[in-house]
Design an enzyme around this catalytic site. Structure first.
Site, mmCIF file in Angstrom:
data_model
loop_
_atom_site.group_PDB
_atom_site.id
_atom_site.type_symbol
_atom_site.label_atom_id
_atom_site.label_comp_id
_atom_site.label_asym_id
_atom_site.label_seq_id
_atom_site.Cartn_x
_atom_site.Cartn_y
_atom_site.Cartn_z
ATOM 1 N N ASP A 192 0.941 -1.188 0.142
ATOM 2 C CA ASP A 192 0.021 -0.063 0.075
ATOM 3 C C ASP A 192 1.038 1.290 0.080
ATOM 4 O O ASP A 192 1.654 1.386 0.943
ATOM 5 C CB ASP A 192 -0.915 0.008 1.391
ATOM 6 C CG ASP A 192 -1.807 -1.138 1.161
ATOM 7 O OD1 ASP A 192 -2.444 -1.189 -0.002
ATOM 8 O OD2 ASP A 192 -2.156 -1.741 2.488
ATOM 9 N N ASP A 223 -13.537 -2.967 -2.095
ATOM 10 C CA ASP A 223 -13.460 -2.724 -0.682
ATOM 11 C C ASP A 223 -14.918 -2.989 -0.224
ATOM 12 O O ASP A 223 -15.969 -2.078 -0.498
ATOM 13 C CB ASP A 223 -12.916 -1.270 -0.501
ATOM 14 C CG ASP A 223 -11.641 -1.353 -1.150
ATOM 15 O OD1 ASP A 223 -10.935 -2.340 -1.043
ATOM 16 O OD2 ASP A 223 -11.005 -0.128 -1.238
#
Length: 250
Positions: A11, A130
């Site tokens: 990330d 998500d």
């Protein structure tokens, strides 16, 4: 039977690898190029790079950083963050990405999935979802997890497949960074309702979590970040443990 894949995730925020809990409280987790080298050497099956603030900041993914990481890799490399056009994808593939991941842009414009699949092939297009349990439903979230949509997760996964996605990267926001284990319920639901591969993400904290997600769902890959970044679990050790449990890994 597809062999299961172990996939570290970088990330990226401001050019650094970060990791948080439930998409918040981000901490520095190291240099992305060095981590990529490490995972290549340790036997990761693939690597995912997500520029987690690109959409929020309305900018494109760091192409130069993608190029630097790609130079270190021979394993498949998926890149996501701020991708919204054929030209964006072309630049990232030219920089060394093998697959691209789209999330918010796909929700806002599902035809983008078809356009990209037609241009580059479905095998190249990963739709990242998500998901978070809100009220009484699993809802898709966009903009780095900050905005709930009215789309239910299983229905959106089906739509993404119909539009031409080659793979789903499913992240449980409730599990993210908690190390309490993968969200088996939503992973099972999604992986049983699509025909394309599903990567489980969010919540890995122990070897047993990988055993569970592979035994109890149809996920073909499991993605994790902090446990690999901070050397809590070694990829080779994890693969050995999975083999002892009769789970076929690459």
């Amino acid at each position: 039977m597809l062999k299961k894949r172990i996939i570290p995730c970088l990330d990226i925020k401001d050019g650094c690898t970060v990791k948080g809990v439930n998409f918040e409280d981000l901490k520095n987790a190291g240099d992305p190029v060095e981590l990529a080298k490490k995972y290549e050497q340790e036997g990761a099956d693939e690597l995912v790079f997500l520029d987690i603030t690109a959409t929020l900041e309305d900018r494109k993914t760091f192409v130069e950083l993608v190029r630097d990481i790609a130079k270190e890799l021979s394993i498949p490399f998926t890149v996501g963050g701020g991708i919204s056009s054929i030209e964006d994808v072309r630049k990232l593939l030219e920089a060394g990405a093998d697959k691209i991941s789209i999330n918010s842009s796909a929700v806002k414009n599902p035809k983008l999935i078809s356009d990209l699949a037609n241009e580059f092939g479905s095998q190249c297009i990963v739709v990242a979802i998500d998901t978070r349990w809100v009220g009484d439903a699993d809802l898709v979230h966009i903009n780095g997890g900050r905005k709930a949509t009215e789309l239910t997760t299983v229905e959106w996964a089906r739509q993404a497949e119909n539009f031409g996605a080659g793979e789903i990267l499913l992240t449980s926001m409730d599990g993210d960074g908690t190390k309490n284990g993968f969200d088996l319920r939503i992973t099972k639901l999604v992986s049983e309702n699509v025909r394309i591969p599903v990567i489980a993400s969010g919540g890995a904290g122990a070897t047993e979590d990988f055993v569970e997600v592979f035994n109890e769902t149809k996920a073909t890959g499991a993605l994790a970040a902090s446990i690999f970044h901070f050397n809590e679990i070694g990829i080779q050790d994890l693969k050995k443990q999975l083999k002892t449990q009769k789970i076929e890994v690459r």
